[in-house]
Motif scaffolding. Structure first.
Motif, PDB file in Angstrom:
ATOM      1  N   LEU A  17      25.565  22.770 -71.263  1.00 13.94           N
ATOM      2  CA  LEU A  17      26.672  21.846 -71.671  1.00 13.94           C
ATOM      3  C   LEU A  17      26.887  21.080 -70.648  1.00 13.94           C
TER       4      LEU A  17
ATOM      5  N   PRO B 215      29.650  23.124 -79.112  1.00 13.75           N
ATOM      6  CA  PRO B 215      30.879  24.018 -78.294  1.00 13.75           C
ATOM      7  C   PRO B 215      31.701  24.551 -79.029  1.00 13.75           C
TER       8      PRO B 215
ATOM      9  N   GLU C 204      31.640  19.355 -73.398  1.00 12.93           N
ATOM     10  CA  GLU C 204      31.276  20.449 -74.227  1.00 12.93           C
ATOM     11  C   GLU C 204      31.821  21.754 -73.650  1.00 12.93           C
ATOM     12  N   THR C 205      31.657  21.903 -72.390  1.00 11.99           N
ATOM     13  CA  THR C 205      32.035  23.174 -71.810  1.00 11.99           C
ATOM     14  C   THR C 205      33.554  23.339 -71.908  1.00 11.99           C
TER      15      THR C 205
END
Length: 214
Positions: free
Chosen positions: A175, A96, A179-180
């Motif tokens: 993701l 990420p 993670e996003t």
């Protein structure tokens, strides 16, 4: 990979296996080991991270509108990530963090070029040259699937920037919410709320989006 700015070569050696181990925890531990080697002066080890994340970085660049510049964008993003490893938070996930750099680099490229990618061109790039539908499939089914993908990409272009980005990261780049949030630099709650609104908007845009199968 050789960049124009620094001549950084990351084509050989390094452990690809260590950077892409199965499972989030194992992968993160492997990446931490590789990053530690790079920080210690073993620049060649960076090749493992490049190999492990090039595909998703390219998908991110294409999805955000880089088009024919996607490979250059990704190369520049890897170079910037390499130069910034000293500021990388120990124990964090590399993917990420890298994708945030890719998205920012793509925005700069698109802005400087003064253009946006056409939906049809972006679809071709995302799908790639390898068929996603088996040759043995019913031709009618294949046509329907292609049309659904075209409609989805067109619908994404109908969303606002924040809503489009959260859908792209969560589903096209696969993701998870954490993670996003890291990739976009948003709180996790913001990711959840914007994703919910984006999906509701897509339901109204996509044909049949409001029925039970939408």
């Amino acid at each position: 990979m050789r960049t124009r700015e620094g001549g950084l070569i990351v084509e050989k050696r390094g452990s690809a296996r260590s950077a892409s181990s199965e499972g989030g925890g194992g992968r993160r531990d492997g990446e931490a080991a590789v990053i530690a080697r790079v920080r210690a002066g073993e620049a060649e080890a960076y090749a493992a991270l490049v190999r492990a994340h090039t595909a998703v970085a390219l998908r991110a660049a294409v999805a955000c509108g880089a088009g024919a510049e996607a490979e250059d964008v990704v190369q520049q993003a890897f170079f910037k990530a390499y130069r910034s490893l000293g500021r990388f938070k120990e124990g964090a996930a590399f993917r990420p963090w890298l994708l945030r750099i890719v998205v920012n680099e793509t925005r700069n490229t698109v802005r400087s070029a003064g253009r946006q990618r056409a939906v049809v061109g972006r679809e071709a790039d995302l799908l790639g040259s390898e068929p996603r539908i088996p040759e043995s499939a019913d031709p009618a089914v294949a046509v329907e699937e292609q049309e659904r993908r075209r409609q989805l990409l067109a619908a994404l272009d109908g969303l606002g920037e924040d809503h489009r980005q959260v859908v792209v990261h969560r589903y096209l780049l696969e993701l998870d919410e954490t993670e996003t949030a890291q990739a976009l630099g948003w709180p996790r709650g913001t990711v959840k709320s914007r994703l919910s609104r984006a999906l509701k908007k897509l339901e109204t845009i996509l044909p049949g989006g409001g029925d039970e199968h939408g």
